[in-house]
Scaffold this motif. Structure first.
Motif, PDB file in Angstrom:
ATOM      1  N   THR A  52      -8.242   9.833 -11.723  1.00  0.00           N
ATOM      2  CA  THR A  52      -7.639   8.613 -11.898  1.00  0.00           C
ATOM      3  C   THR A  52      -7.690   7.993 -13.214  1.00  0.00           C
ATOM      4  O   THR A  52      -8.807   8.066 -13.786  1.00  0.00           O
ATOM      5  N   THR A  61      -4.702  -4.554 -14.852  1.00  0.00           N
ATOM      6  CA  THR A  61      -5.363  -3.347 -14.802  1.00  0.00           C
ATOM      7  C   THR A  61      -4.313  -2.202 -14.131  1.00  0.00           C
ATOM      8  O   THR A  61      -3.648  -2.659 -13.299  1.00  0.00           O
ATOM      9  N   VAL A  63      -3.474   1.475 -12.846  1.00  0.00           N
ATOM     10  CA  VAL A  63      -3.882   2.496 -12.364  1.00  0.00           C
ATOM     11  C   VAL A  63      -2.807   3.642 -12.005  1.00  0.00           C
ATOM     12  O   VAL A  63      -1.611   3.486 -11.524  1.00  0.00           O
ATOM     13  N   ALA A  64      -3.239   4.721 -12.494  1.00  0.00           N
ATOM     14  CA  ALA A  64      -2.393   5.941 -12.089  1.00  0.00           C
ATOM     15  C   ALA A  64      -3.014   7.211 -11.723  1.00  0.00           C
ATOM     16  O   ALA A  64      -4.266   7.120 -11.868  1.00  0.00           O
ATOM     17  N   ASP A  65      -2.113   7.907 -10.983  1.00  0.00           N
ATOM     18  CA  ASP A  65      -2.851   9.060 -10.332  1.00  0.00           C
ATOM     19  C   ASP A  65      -3.038  10.096 -11.368  1.00  0.00           C
ATOM     20  O   ASP A  65      -2.199  10.082 -12.214  1.00  0.00           O
ATOM     21  N   ILE A  90     -13.083   1.781 -10.967  1.00  0.00           N
ATOM     22  CA  ILE A  90     -11.813   1.759 -11.536  1.00  0.00           C
ATOM     23  C   ILE A  90     -12.067   0.025 -12.093  1.00  0.00           C
ATOM     24  O   ILE A  90     -11.714  -0.281 -13.192  1.00  0.00           O
TER      25      ILE A  90
ATOM     26  N   PRO B 119      -3.300   3.189  -5.428  1.00  0.00           N
ATOM     27  CA  PRO B 119      -2.417   3.606  -6.754  1.00  0.00           C
ATOM     28  C   PRO B 119      -3.022   4.823  -7.225  1.00  0.00           C
ATOM     29  O   PRO B 119      -2.355   5.629  -8.185  1.00  0.00           O
ATOM     30  N   ALA B 120      -4.145   5.470  -6.829  1.00  0.00           N
ATOM     31  CA  ALA B 120      -4.525   6.433  -7.541  1.00  0.00           C
ATOM     32  C   ALA B 120      -4.323   7.837  -6.686  1.00  0.00           C
ATOM     33  O   ALA B 120      -4.313   8.851  -7.007  1.00  0.00           O
ATOM     34  N   LEU B 121      -3.310   7.486  -5.796  1.00  0.00           N
ATOM     35  CA  LEU B 121      -2.523   8.631  -5.049  1.00  0.00           C
ATOM     36  C   LEU B 121      -1.064   8.646  -5.788  1.00  0.00           C
ATOM     37  O   LEU B 121      -0.597   7.820  -5.831  1.00  0.00           O
ATOM     38  N   PRO B 122      -0.633  10.011  -5.895  1.00  0.00           N
ATOM     39  CA  PRO B 122       0.989  10.086  -6.441  1.00  0.00           C
ATOM     40  C   PRO B 122       1.766   9.430  -5.592  1.00  0.00           C
ATOM     41  O   PRO B 122       1.455   9.469  -4.091  1.00  0.00           O
ATOM     42  N   ARG B 126       1.975   8.770  -1.217  1.00  0.00           N
ATOM     43  CA  ARG B 126       1.424   7.672  -0.344  1.00  0.00           C
ATOM     44  C   ARG B 126       2.767   7.484   0.653  1.00  0.00           C
ATOM     45  O   ARG B 126       2.361   7.361   1.824  1.00  0.00           O
ATOM     46  N   LYS B 163      -8.170  14.222  -2.055  1.00  0.00           N
ATOM     47  CA  LYS B 163      -8.279  13.095  -3.171  1.00  0.00           C
ATOM     48  C   LYS B 163      -8.937  11.931  -2.462  1.00  0.00           C
ATOM     49  O   LYS B 163     -10.041  11.386  -3.188  1.00  0.00           O
ATOM     50  N   GLU B 181      -1.704  -6.613  -6.337  1.00  0.00           N
ATOM     51  CA  GLU B 181      -1.290  -5.478  -6.991  1.00  0.00           C
ATOM     52  C   GLU B 181      -1.260  -4.385  -5.740  1.00  0.00           C
ATOM     53  O   GLU B 181      -0.169  -3.465  -5.755  1.00  0.00           O
ATOM     54  N   ARG B 182      -2.266  -4.202  -4.955  1.00  0.00           N
ATOM     55  CA  ARG B 182      -2.185  -3.385  -3.788  1.00  0.00           C
ATOM     56  C   ARG B 182      -1.082  -3.502  -3.042  1.00  0.00           C
ATOM     57  O   ARG B 182      -0.557  -2.478  -2.313  1.00  0.00           O
TER      58      ARG B 182
END
Lengths: 111, 406
Positions: A52, A61, A63-65, A90, B119-122, B126, B163, B181-182
């Motif tokens: 990540t 912030t 965040v990118a996969d 993160i 957001p850490a998943l492509p 998602r 993941k 954001e989420r």
């Protein structure tokens, strides 16, 4: 002098922990490190699919996969943290000064 | 207390639609094992089909299914030595085995949806994970909806679940400071699902229904957030116009749509939901887009549409979520309210910026405005350019028709 060794490959082989443990070359390398008494900390990282990337821009912030794609960034340091979950990692990464112009890649340690 | 076959089938179908996500979410909450959760939920629905005809349809199907799935998980973990730690966790809830829990089952779907949309998943993962775990679509159905091979979609789901486990993505509703954001990620996923279904006329139509259902669930679970309501309103208002959007496979523009075919009940619901969102007095991009859709829905025809209001809303949207596509839409609204030259000036400015290079709606919009202004030769050149860039047959047929009408 202290050094951080960044072990790199293209992930096409990705042996399991057991395979690695059974590999004679790897066994010899580990024995050598132990004989020299030089290892402070070592960790195997999960493949980049589990990575990540965090950047901070103007207080936000991002965040990118995956790993940071534009490979003009070079590794300039390594910090090992032990925290609750990815969200905390993160949060910690986003607070690092370099996250403001570079990026911090979070890679879970292969335990 | 037996139940006839067809009544059971209908009850199980209804439960699948309403309870699948809840059953899976609860099981993930208990075991943290996504595959186990899906398998056990599947088993519980199969058990319902087998036993409800004999025992009757339970008064609370959701509770019955959750209990059945949980018991199944307990059985499977008991057989697996590595499952012992998880079993201890499950044991706390297994005490009341066989009976529905006393109180309400805590709704874990919110935790599930925020985890699916982390957001850490492509992004495409998602979307797939949300459709699989919350909406209960099969891997084959998701693959078909996104025109992907089933093996590719299966891989995508496996990687995403791996993941979540390996990177330590938490199974929770994010705390307040992360929520805006989420939540934006969750809303984007649901809106993409809706649009995938909306852009297609038949084969993927079910996706819009799934997206609306998920938006309803989200809005109900987050009653103090206006944007889920805004998104739900936007979907309802767009869905209301679906039947009139194409005619025999040819795209029909808003101006030429047969407004008597618009679904008035959906429009009324969309407007009511939007009012509920706006009453919270915390604006957001989905509420603004829904307000624009409501302006169109309320107007009997193009001429009596409140274009100044629409232009103002697009300007607001551009401030909240800057995008050249929004600027293009604003230019059209300006053309309709202040006259074609004012709109064309904005479109030309956009064209010069190069931000919409290759996007067929840029020359198509230019062509349409030039036609309205009587500049036929220029309009023709612009239509030809749009035709060259148009992504699908429906659009090409529409543009060809326009070109021939000049």
């Amino acid at each position: 002098m202290k050094y951080v060794l960044l072990i790199c490959d293209d992930e096409t082989r990705s042996p399991s922990k057991e395979e690695l443990k059974a590999d004679p070359t790897h066994q010899a390398w580990e024995a050598d490190l132990e004989r020299r008494g030089v290892e402070l900390f070592g960790a195997r990282l999960r493949p980049t699919a589990a990575a990540t990337t965090v950047r901070s821009r103007n207080g936000e912030t991002l965040v990118a996969d995956g790993p940071f794609a534009e490979t003009k960034d070079f590794v300039g340091g390594v910090v090992v943290v032990d925290c609750a979950d990815l969200d905390e990692a993160i949060e910690i990464a986003a607070g690092h000064l370099y996250a403001q112009w570079g990026s911090v890649e979070i890679r879970p340690v292969w335990e | 207390m037996t139940a006839p076959e067809h009544a059971v089938r209908a009850a199980v179908d209804a439960a699948y639609r309403d309870e699948w996500g809840q059953v899976v979410a609860t099981l993930i909450g208990l075991t943290r094992d996504w595959d186990l959760a899906e398998d056990c939920a599947q088993d519980a629905f199969a058990a319902a089909l087998a036993t409800w005809p004999r025992d009757g349809i339970p008064s609370r199907p959701g509770a019955w299914l959750t209990t059945a799935a949980r018991n199944r998980a307990t059985d499977r973990l008991r057989r697996d030595t590595a499952g012992n730690a998880k079993l201890r966790q499950l044991a706390i809830l297994a005490r009341d085995q066989g009976e529905p829990p006393v109180g309400e089952i805590p709704d874990d779907r919110l935790r599930l949806i925020f985890t699916c949309c982390h957001p850490a998943l492509p992004f495409e993962a998602r979307v797939a994970l949300t459709l699989r775990t919350l909406a209960g679509l099969s891997t084959a159905e998701i693959a078909k909806a996104f025109l992907t091979a089933e093996t590719t979609m299966a891989q995508r789901l496996v990687r995403a679940k791996r993941k979540i486990a390996e990177a330590g993505i938490p199974y929770r509703v994010p705390p307040a400071e992360l929520l805006p954001e989420r939540l934006a990620s969750v809303l984007a996923v649901l809106y993409l699902i809706f649009n995938e279904g909306y852009s297609d006329q038949d084969s993927r139509r079910a996706l819009t229904a799934e997206a609306i259902h998920l938006a309803r669930v989200l809005a109900r679970l987050m009653p103090h957030e206006p944007e889920p309501l805004g998104l739900l309103a936007l979907m309802l208002l767009n869905e209301a116009r679906r039947a009139s959007r194409t005619d025999d496979g040819v795209l029909v523009t808003l101006e030429q749509q047969d407004r008597s075919r618009w679904d008035r009940a959906l429009i009324a619901e969309g407007v009511a939901v939007l009012d509920q969102a706006l009453a919270m007095r915390r604006g957001g991009p989905y509420q603004v887009q829904a307000a624009i859709a409501a302006c169109h829905a309320a107007a009997p025809d193009t001429a009596s549409t409140d274009w100044p209001q629409i232009a103002a809303l697009y300007a607001e949207l551009a401030r909240m979520a800057p995008s050249p596509v929004v600027d293009l839409n604003r230019a059209v609204a300006v053309a309709m309210s202040e006259g074609v030259p004012a709109g064309l000036a904005l479109v030309d400015e956009l064209a010069r910026s190069g931000r919409l290079d290759g996007y067929y709606l840029l020359p198509a919009t230019q062509a349409d405005l030039l036609r309205r202004d009587g500049r036929t030769a220029e309009a023709q050149a612009a239509y030809e350019e749009a035709l060259r860039l148009a992504p699908s047959e429906a659009e090409r047929r529409y543009l060809t028709g326009r070109l021939n009408d000049l």
